[in-house]
Write an enzyme that holds these catalytic residues in place. Structure first.
Site, PDB file in Angstrom:
ATOM      1  N   LYS A 155      13.675  18.175  74.315  1.00 34.54           N
ATOM      2  CA  LYS A 155      14.565  19.173  74.903  1.00 34.54           C
ATOM      3  C   LYS A 155      16.005  18.946  74.417  1.00 34.54           C
ATOM      4  O   LYS A 155      16.669  19.849  73.944  1.00 34.54           O
ATOM      5  CB  LYS A 155      14.480  19.058  76.428  1.00 34.54           C
ATOM      6  CG  LYS A 155      15.329  20.055  77.168  1.00 34.54           C
ATOM      7  CD  LYS A 155      15.016  19.976  78.662  1.00 34.54           C
ATOM      8  CE  LYS A 155      16.052  20.708  79.474  1.00 34.54           C
ATOM      9  NZ  LYS A 155      15.805  20.665  80.908  1.00 34.54           N
TER      10      LYS A 155
ATOM     11  N   GLU B 292      13.929   7.286  71.443  1.00 37.77           N
ATOM     12  CA  GLU B 292      12.539   7.020  71.043  1.00 37.77           C
ATOM     13  C   GLU B 292      12.041   8.108  70.092  1.00 37.77           C
ATOM     14  O   GLU B 292      11.479   7.838  69.028  1.00 37.77           O
ATOM     15  CB  GLU B 292      11.611   6.995  72.269  1.00 37.77           C
ATOM     16  CG  GLU B 292      11.779   5.803  73.187  1.00 37.77           C
ATOM     17  CD  GLU B 292      12.752   6.080  74.318  1.00 37.77           C
ATOM     18  OE1 GLU B 292      13.616   6.973  74.165  1.00 37.77           O
ATOM     19  OE2 GLU B 292      12.640   5.387  75.357  1.00 37.77           O
TER      20      GLU B 292
ATOM     21  N   GLY C   6      11.984  18.827  81.836  1.00 39.66           N
ATOM     22  CA  GLY C   6      11.056  18.170  80.901  1.00 39.66           C
ATOM     23  C   GLY C   6       9.642  18.069  81.449  1.00 39.66           C
ATOM     24  O   GLY C   6       8.666  18.469  80.814  1.00 39.66           O
ATOM     25  N   ARG C   7       9.531  17.550  82.682  1.00 38.12           N
ATOM     26  CA  ARG C   7       8.181  17.315  83.230  1.00 38.12           C
ATOM     27  C   ARG C   7       7.502  18.601  83.690  1.00 38.12           C
ATOM     28  O   ARG C   7       6.385  18.569  84.197  1.00 38.12           O
ATOM     29  CB  ARG C   7       8.241  16.275  84.354  1.00 38.12           C
ATOM     30  CG  ARG C   7       9.226  16.592  85.463  1.00 38.12           C
ATOM     31  CD  ARG C   7       9.448  15.391  86.381  1.00 38.12           C
ATOM     32  NE  ARG C   7      10.497  15.622  87.361  1.00 38.12           N
ATOM     33  CZ  ARG C   7      11.801  15.496  87.129  1.00 38.12           C
ATOM     34  NH1 ARG C   7      12.215  15.147  85.926  1.00 38.12           N
ATOM     35  NH2 ARG C   7      12.681  15.709  88.078  1.00 38.12           N
TER      36      ARG C   7
ATOM     37  N   GLU D  60       9.073  10.977  89.430  1.00 42.32           N
ATOM     38  CA  GLU D  60      10.375  11.308  88.849  1.00 42.32           C
ATOM     39  C   GLU D  60      11.030  12.450  89.637  1.00 42.32           C
ATOM     40  O   GLU D  60      12.244  12.515  89.757  1.00 42.32           O
ATOM     41  CB  GLU D  60      10.232  11.687  87.368  1.00 42.32           C
ATOM     42  CG  GLU D  60      11.554  11.607  86.625  1.00 42.32           C
ATOM     43  CD  GLU D  60      11.404  11.652  85.114  1.00 42.32           C
ATOM     44  OE1 GLU D  60      11.386  10.580  84.486  1.00 42.32           O
ATOM     45  OE2 GLU D  60      11.299  12.761  84.558  1.00 42.32           O
TER      46      GLU D  60
ATOM     47  N   HIS E 282     -14.837   0.614  89.985  1.00 38.69           N
ATOM     48  CA  HIS E 282     -15.162  -0.770  89.631  1.00 38.69           C
ATOM     49  C   HIS E 282     -13.895  -1.570  89.371  1.00 38.69           C
ATOM     50  O   HIS E 282     -13.943  -2.611  88.734  1.00 38.69           O
ATOM     51  CB  HIS E 282     -16.082  -0.784  88.409  1.00 38.69           C
ATOM     52  CG  HIS E 282     -17.360  -0.043  88.666  1.00 38.69           C
ATOM     53  ND1 HIS E 282     -18.517  -0.671  89.071  1.00 38.69           N
ATOM     54  CD2 HIS E 282     -17.630   1.291  88.642  1.00 38.69           C
ATOM     55  CE1 HIS E 282     -19.466   0.249  89.263  1.00 38.69           C
ATOM     56  NE2 HIS E 282     -18.948   1.455  89.016  1.00 38.69           N
TER      57      HIS E 282
ATOM     58  N   LYS F 187      18.542   3.047  80.280  1.00 45.50           N
ATOM     59  CA  LYS F 187      18.816   3.560  78.929  1.00 45.50           C
ATOM     60  C   LYS F 187      20.182   3.083  78.466  1.00 45.50           C
ATOM     61  O   LYS F 187      20.357   2.606  77.358  1.00 45.50           O
ATOM     62  CB  LYS F 187      18.862   5.102  78.963  1.00 45.50           C
ATOM     63  CG  LYS F 187      17.551   5.789  78.774  1.00 45.50           C
ATOM     64  CD  LYS F 187      17.865   7.248  78.454  1.00 45.50           C
ATOM     65  CE  LYS F 187      16.811   8.194  78.886  1.00 45.50           C
ATOM     66  NZ  LYS F 187      17.205   9.583  78.794  1.00 45.50           N
TER      67      LYS F 187
HETATM   68  C1  G6Q Z   1      11.425  14.908  82.507  1.00 42.42           C
HETATM   69  C2  G6Q Z   1      12.487  14.065  82.047  1.00 42.42           C
HETATM   70  C3  G6Q Z   1      12.164  13.167  80.875  1.00 42.42           C
HETATM   71  C4  G6Q Z   1      12.294  13.831  79.524  1.00 42.42           C
HETATM   72  C5  G6Q Z   1      12.266  12.755  78.441  1.00 42.42           C
HETATM   73  C6  G6Q Z   1      12.371  13.322  77.065  1.00 42.42           C
HETATM   74  O1  G6Q Z   1      11.533  15.718  83.359  1.00 42.42           O
HETATM   75  O2  G6Q Z   1      13.602  14.853  81.806  1.00 42.42           O
HETATM   76  O3  G6Q Z   1      10.888  12.597  80.991  1.00 42.42           O
HETATM   77  O4  G6Q Z   1      11.307  14.770  79.335  1.00 42.42           O
HETATM   78  O5  G6Q Z   1      13.306  11.841  78.662  1.00 42.42           O
HETATM   79  O6  G6Q Z   1      13.535  14.055  76.918  1.00 42.42           O
HETATM   80  P1  G6Q Z   1      13.726  15.017  75.716  1.00 42.42           P
HETATM   81  O7  G6Q Z   1      12.713  16.076  75.756  1.00 42.42           O
HETATM   82  O8  G6Q Z   1      15.127  15.552  75.833  1.00 42.42           O
HETATM   83  O9  G6Q Z   1      13.560  14.181  74.466  1.00 42.42           O
END
Ligand code: G6Q
Length: 550
Positions: free
Chosen positions: A210, A216, A270-271, A356, A387, A515
């Site tokens: 996003k 990463e 994001g989620r 989250e 199990h 972070k």
């Molecule tokens: C979700 C969070 C988080 C996000 C990641 C990746 O709701 O915002 O999990 O999706 O940190 O972020 P980017 O899509 O910006 O790389």
């Protein structure tokens, strides 16, 4: 709108539930079932072919009545309307929350700042259709003219867990020559293990981010880009890299042509983004028609959530039960156990969604909350987990409310596997509810011919307290439509809880501190620079790793 109001734990409905809990906690579910032959029908709600049996919960009619009053006192109905209408309910980031617009199959206008967002959403969906079909048909080819069959999504958190969960859940629908891979972790192993398996000529990388600033994802994307360029040369990038982002400038800077970029928007968290172009890997894997069926399923759940009276509203009931156990029973754990191998990644996905979204300690009144918020969510596919951690669920000292999910039909009906699977999930719910008294355990041991000493010694070990709650969801089959319904149901359940707790379920400030600190430690690992002062433990660990890496 959200804002200052009385904290929920001071409300009349809350106090009434606290008192009610004191009398209800003594009741045994096995007795409630015995006394009320209609109990299963009473606590049962369905939407199309999805059925939720919530009768194995520690509730009675009064509980539900009081919980529904709590929802009303918290103005849940208004909050739902605000979310669907595009109000800026994410108050810390001043954003609308419109994952529901992404799957608004009715295509009614949805306004953000006076602008209807549906035309843009539809345009991106059309672009996803065009591109995913071109890849699937081999019309959009790799640099050397070969069909792109390895789809690698590079993303993390919300830009990974949804697509990874959904592609796995819908594996049965994958195009016959398509394979999907996911690279999320910064650990080089994640990248290398995928790159070892794929061939540059047939690999499409989807960089999903996003913000397009996530360390990463950008580090993994750079490594993959170098791997591709080393094999096929710089011009190959245009045919092997696409991006999904809200940040055109950074996408361009990375070296991906904005023509190969799929847009989404700030009003999609994001989620909550797998319904957007973040789902591109899903669309390529299962085809756009199936992707749209997933959106249809989610939309069906959205309409149900928006329009159904609370006493029959699945996400509302689930959210209220979550509040009941968390805040009145004081239970801080919650397990989701899908009895379907394809739903293996669902608990990991829900872990982010729930923890989250609702793992917050400041209320929308800008005060520290004085009640529990998100529980610890964990889970795994049944019967595997029977199990492993089920010992604790049956006989541990903490009670863990469970959600069991079972499809009536398997995609792989072999022999009697599926009947055995179904027997197991139903047995778990029944066993958790009924338990086995010490007397019953003793009788069983007697029948098995054990001596009196053995019986006296073993009977407690062999007993089960029971009275442990679970929900059972039955769906017909794990297909795109049902998956859409299921995921949207959990999204709204989390929303309901967030409304009751009066927290902002749509930011994630809690992931920032770690972070930030990683960025300050990195230069110290890479050179002799000594950055900020650390505690002696952190400094010692930095020194240790550096010396081991020499
Ligand atoms: C979700 C969070 C988080 C996000 C990641 C990746 O709701 O915002 O999990 O999706 O940190 O972020 P980017 O899509 O910006 O790389």
């Amino acid at each position: 709108m959200f804002g200052a109001k009385k904290e929920v734990n001071k409300s009349r409905a809350w106090k009434r539930l606290e008192n009610h809990y004191k009398s209800l906690r003594k009741l045994e579910m096995r007795d409630m079932f015995k006394k009320d032959p209609q109990r299963a029908e009473r606590y049962n709600v369905s939407l199309e072919s999805m059925v939720l049996d919530y009768s194995k919960n520690r509730i009675n009619e009064r509980t539900m009545k009081y919980l529904l009053t709590l929802a009303k006192e918290c103005k849940l109905d208004e909050r739902i309307k605000e979310m669907f209408a595009g109000d800026k309910i994410n108050i810390t980031e001043h954003r609308a929350v419109l994952h529901t617009a992404l799957r608004n199959r009715s295509n009614t206008p949805v306004y953000v700042d006076g602008k209807d967002v549906m035309p843009e959403i539809n345009a991106v969906l059309a672009k996803v259709r065009k591109f995913s079909e071109a890849v699937r048909l081999g019309e959009f080819k790799g640099h050397t003219g070969k069909k792109l069959t390895n789809i690698v999504n590079i993303g993390i958190g919300g830009s990974d867990l949804g697509p990874k969960m959904a592609t796995e859940a819908l594996k049965k629908y994958w195009g016959k020559d398509i394979k999907c891979y996911f690279i999320s972790n910064i650990d080089g192993t994640a990248c290398c293990e995928v790159l070892n398996e794929v061939d540059p000529e047939t690999t499409l990388f989807i960089v999903s981010s996003k913000t397009f600033t996530t360390i990463e994802t950008l580090t993994n994307a750079r490594t993959c880009r170098k791997w591709l360029v080393d094999a096929l040369g710089e011009p190959a990038v245009a045919k092997h890299f696409v991006a999904v982002s809200t940040n055109t400038k950074e996408v361009e800077k990375f070296g991906i042509n904005p023509e190969n970029m799929f847009e989404f928007w700030d009003f999609v968290g994001g989620r909550y983004s797998m319904w957007s172009a973040i789902g591109l890997s899903i669309a390529i894997a299962i085809g756009m028609d199936n992707f749209e069926k997933m959106l249809d399923g989610a939309h069906t759940m959205d309409l149900h959530f928006k329009n159904t009276e609370f006493s029959k509203n699945i996400p509302v009931i689930l959210g209220l039960l979550g509040v009941w156990y968390n805040n009145f029973f004081g239970l801080k754990n919650y397990a989701v156990i899908p009895y379907d191998q394809y739903l293996t990644y669902l608990p990991a996905y829900l872990q982010q969604l729930d923890m989250e979204s609702n793992g917050k300690f400041v209320s929308n009144n800008n005060e520290y909350v004085k009640y529990g918020t998100a529980p610890v969510l964990f889970g795994g596919a049944g019967t595997d987990v029977q199990h492993s951690f089920f010992q604790m669920i049956h006989q541990g000292t903490s009670i863990v409310p469970c959600d069991f999910i079972i499809p009536a039909i398997s995609h792989n009906e072999v022999g009697d596997h599926h009947e055995i699977l179904v027997a197991n999930v139903l047995a778990q719910g029944e066993a958790l509810m009924r338990g086995k008294t010490v007397k019953e355990a003793a009788e069983e041991l007697k029948k098995a011919g054990k001596s009196k000493e053995e019986i006296d010694f073993l009977k407690k070990f062999k007993s089960f307290r029971g009275n442990r709650p679970s929900n059972t969801f039955v769906i017909k089959k794990v297909d795109p439509y049902a998956l859409g319904m299921l995921v949207a149901m959990y999204e709204h359940k989390v929303f309901v809880e967030g409304v009751i707790w009066n927290i902002d379920s749509f930011d994630q400030m809690g992931v920032e501190l770690g972070k930030q600190m990683a960025l300050s430690i990195l230069p110290e690992l890479q050179s002799n620079a000594s950055g900020v002062a650390h505690d002696s433990s952190t400094s010692g660990l930095i020194k240790l790793v550096k010396s081991l890496r020499k």
